[in-house]
Design an enzyme around this catalytic site. Structure first.
Site, PDB file in Angstrom:
ATOM      1  N   ASP A 297       3.065  -4.152   7.845  1.00  0.00           N
ATOM      2  CA  ASP A 297       1.848  -3.370   7.708  1.00  0.00           C
ATOM      3  C   ASP A 297       0.691  -4.348   7.918  1.00  0.00           C
ATOM      4  OD1 ASP A 297       0.266  -1.644   4.865  1.00  0.00           O
ATOM      5  OD2 ASP A 297      -0.426  -2.059   6.891  1.00  0.00           O
TER       6      ASP A 297
ATOM      7  N   HIS B 271       0.883  -1.178   0.000  1.00  0.00           N
ATOM      8  CA  HIS B 271       0.000   0.000   0.000  1.00  0.00           C
ATOM      9  C   HIS B 271       0.913   1.219   0.000  1.00  0.00           C
ATOM     10  CE1 HIS B 271      -2.835   2.941   1.699  1.00  0.00           C
ATOM     11  NE2 HIS B 271      -3.805   2.122   1.338  1.00  0.00           N
TER      12      HIS B 271
ATOM     13  N   CYS C 278      -4.665   2.510  -3.793  1.00  0.00           N
ATOM     14  CA  CYS C 278      -3.373   2.915  -3.220  1.00  0.00           C
ATOM     15  C   CYS C 278      -2.329   1.823  -3.374  1.00  0.00           C
ATOM     16  CB  CYS C 278      -3.503   3.289  -1.746  1.00  0.00           C
ATOM     17  SG  CYS C 278      -4.630   4.652  -1.483  1.00  0.00           S
TER      18      CYS C 278
ATOM     19  N   LYS D 205     -10.261   0.241  10.532  1.00  0.00           N
ATOM     20  CA  LYS D 205     -10.530  -0.941   9.721  1.00  0.00           C
ATOM     21  C   LYS D 205     -10.848  -2.146  10.607  1.00  0.00           C
ATOM     22  CE  LYS D 205      -7.698   0.786   6.003  1.00  0.00           C
ATOM     23  NZ  LYS D 205      -7.842   0.878   4.561  1.00  0.00           N
TER      24      LYS D 205
ATOM     25  N   GLN E   2      -4.721  -4.538   7.057  1.00  0.00           N
ATOM     26  CA  GLN E   2      -5.843  -5.335   6.559  1.00  0.00           C
ATOM     27  C   GLN E   2      -6.102  -6.566   7.406  1.00  0.00           C
ATOM     28  OE1 GLN E   2      -8.018  -4.803   3.881  1.00  0.00           O
ATOM     29  NE2 GLN E   2      -7.126  -2.762   3.972  1.00  0.00           N
TER      30      GLN E   2
END
Lengths: 130, 409
Positions: B201, B121, B367, B227, B204
């Protein structure tokens, strides 16, 4: 559920599937590219001028959503016979009138892509919200 | 197991008259917020609205203990300790903070290498790219496997790319486009073997699957609150305590110092060293409440639910010939994100027709422009699932696709 086909009125779908001005001409006087990076619409406008500086031929080529392609195709019709100074006078209302629908914030960039490509070429600020 | 009827009642938006009949399939972009989280933030604003940092009256003490209490809840959520949890303004803020902090700590010298992936991302990729330009580093990209299942990183190539010249292995734990749950533990082992830092990261994945930082073995991890049923404007940066203690912070101000003179500064201990300024107090409290809410339902149960919805979605989508899938097609290896294109129809037009059918999705590059380029597309449509997603949502998506076919035939 029957879909409200307002946005995809006959003229938008028709222009998208059967554009009148979508081709790379053999010769041109001006060429300017426009891109909506956020959604992948991209096009190149090609103009040819007559001896009096009026637009003789207007074409474009590119790939994008129905609204961006149809809007640009209709715009090419509109500018033939005008001068490039007149690009500064193409505003949001003209585009939405041309398309026959209200343009919401999420489709602005698509609907104004062709117009903003021309406006940028003559040094004008783009249409639409920031 | 998840009872979506009961769960949906926790979310005011689904019971909101105006959005009645909304099929929300954009959780990958931002999730819905349950009443437990809203109530916790409302309570702060309505009943103990004060700043943290040891003000000397009961309301301020309550704000402080609630904020630090939220930190402990997040730590428990990750199997970390409280000193290893830094609250930030979001995932992107966390990414920038840790990258800049590593740079500020003179970790990198010219010619050092950073290994990342093709499916990053922009929130992590752009900071890394700018870092590499400033410090003259080399960025190496782990590609996706060419053959076999779509959406898998090539771990054989990863092993070749991660060498003693690598200083940082920074990668997306779960892709927001392909939905792939990457082999986080494996990549962290590769990093450790060459003495490189590992940064994940987890935006998600957090709240969609169990995450145990000790088991995964990463040095740093970050994610966003919004999220995972939390509020917008709050994120987390996790770091191993001994590493955070050695690092120079990237952001300076009040609250992160022990002493300031005209000549210099002595920083506060971790994690406060990394929390300059008045934090998003309500956001942190809300995120803590989200952790409690999700853990009560069970992260394994949430993941299992996503797998069931994945299986159903894949079976229905594969029956539509115009669909090309750009996501991992193994239900257990996909977090619940399905990207696709419809042949002959631009993603923006597909999304518009979905919208008219009250199906909320997202079309664009998500993104992840380098990934789009690697996949040979400029944009894709994306439907994403979470604990409140039902088979009816998938049926509505499919009906939307049939409508697309009808309009653009």
């Amino acid at each position: 559920m029957a879909m409200d086909e307002e946005l995809y009125k006959q003229n938008i779908l028709d222009r998208y599937k059967n554009p009148r001005h979508k081709k790379v001409p053999e010769s041109f006087d001006m060429r300017e590219g426009g891109v909506n990076a956020s959604c992948g619409d991209s096009l190149m406008v090609f103009l040819k001028f007559d001896d009096n500086g009026k637009i003789l031929e207007a074409n474009f080529d590119g790939e994008g959503c129905a609204v961006s392609m149809a809007s640009t195709d209709m715009l090419m019709d509109k500018i033939i016979g005008t001068r490039m100074e007149d690009f500064a006078n193409i505003y949001e209302l003209d585009i939405s009138t041309m398309l026959g629908i209200d343009i919401g914030p999420s489709r602005e960039k698509c609907a104004y892509l062709g117009a903003n490509t021309l406006r940028r070429w003559v040094g004008e600020n783009p249409l639409g919200t920031i | 197991m998840i009872d979506t009827d009961t769960i949906k009642k926790d979310f005011p938006l689904f019971n909101n008259e105006e959005e009645n009949g909304l099929f929300y399939l954009d959780s990958s972009s931002s999730s819905q917020t349950p009443v437990h989280v809203l109530d916790s933030m409302d309570a702060y604003y309505r009943t103990y609205r004060a700043n943290t940092r040891r003000g000397q009256y009961p309301m301020s003490e309550k704000a402080e203990s609630s904020y630090e209490g939220a930190r402990i809840l997040v730590a428990q959520f990750l199997n970390a300790s409280a000193r290893e949890i830094i609250f930030t303004a979001g995932a992107t803020a966390s990414a920038n903070l840790i990258v800049y902090s590593l740079e500020n700590s003179d970790i990198f010298k010219e010619g050092d290498e950073i290994v990342t992936t093709i499916m990053e991302h922009h929130s992590l990729f752009v900071p890394l790219q700018k870092l590499a330009k400033r410090k003259k580093l080399i960025i190496k990209i782990i590609p996706m496997k060419e053959q076999e299942t779509f959406g898998e990183l090539d771990y054989v190539i990863a092993k070749e790319l991660i060498t003693p010249k690598t200083k940082l292995v920074a990668f997306v734990g779960v892709s927001n486009v392909t939905g792939t749950i990457n082999e986080m533990k494996e990549l962290c082992i590769m990093a450790r073997e060459v003495g490189a830092y590992s940064l994940i990261d987890a935006t998600q994945g957090a709240g969609h699957m169990p995450l145990d930082v000790k088991d995964i073995g990463c040095d740093f991890m970050f994610f966003a609150g919004h999220k995972m049923c939390g509020p917008v404007g709050i994120g987390v940066l996790y770091g191993k305590q001994e590493l955070l203690e050695k690092l120079e912070p990237g952001f300076y101000g009040g609250g992160m110092i022990e002493e300031v003179t005209l000549e210099g500064v002595k920083f506060a201990p971790v994690p406060h060293k990394f929390e300059a300024g008045t934090p998003n107090i309500a956001g942190a409290i809300g995120l803590g409440a989200a952790c409690v809410y999700l853990q009560k339902i069970g992260l394994e149960n949430i993941q299992k639910h996503s797998e069931e919805i994945n299986a159903y979605a894949l079976s229905r989508l594969s029956a539509i010939s115009e669909i090309k899938l750009y996501c991992h097609q193994s239900p257990e290896k996909n977090i619940g994100v399905m990207s696709f294109t419809v042949s002959g129809v631009h993603p923006h037009d597909v999304g518009e027709i979905f919208s008219r059918a009250h199906v909320a999705t997202r079309g664009g590059h998500h993104c992840a422009q380098p990934l789009m380029k690697a996949m040979g597309v400029s944009s894709v449509n994306r439907a994403s699932f979470y604990l409140y997603t039902t088979k009816e949502d998938i049926d509505a998506l499919v009906n939307g696709l049939l409508e697309v076919r009808r309009v653009f035939a």
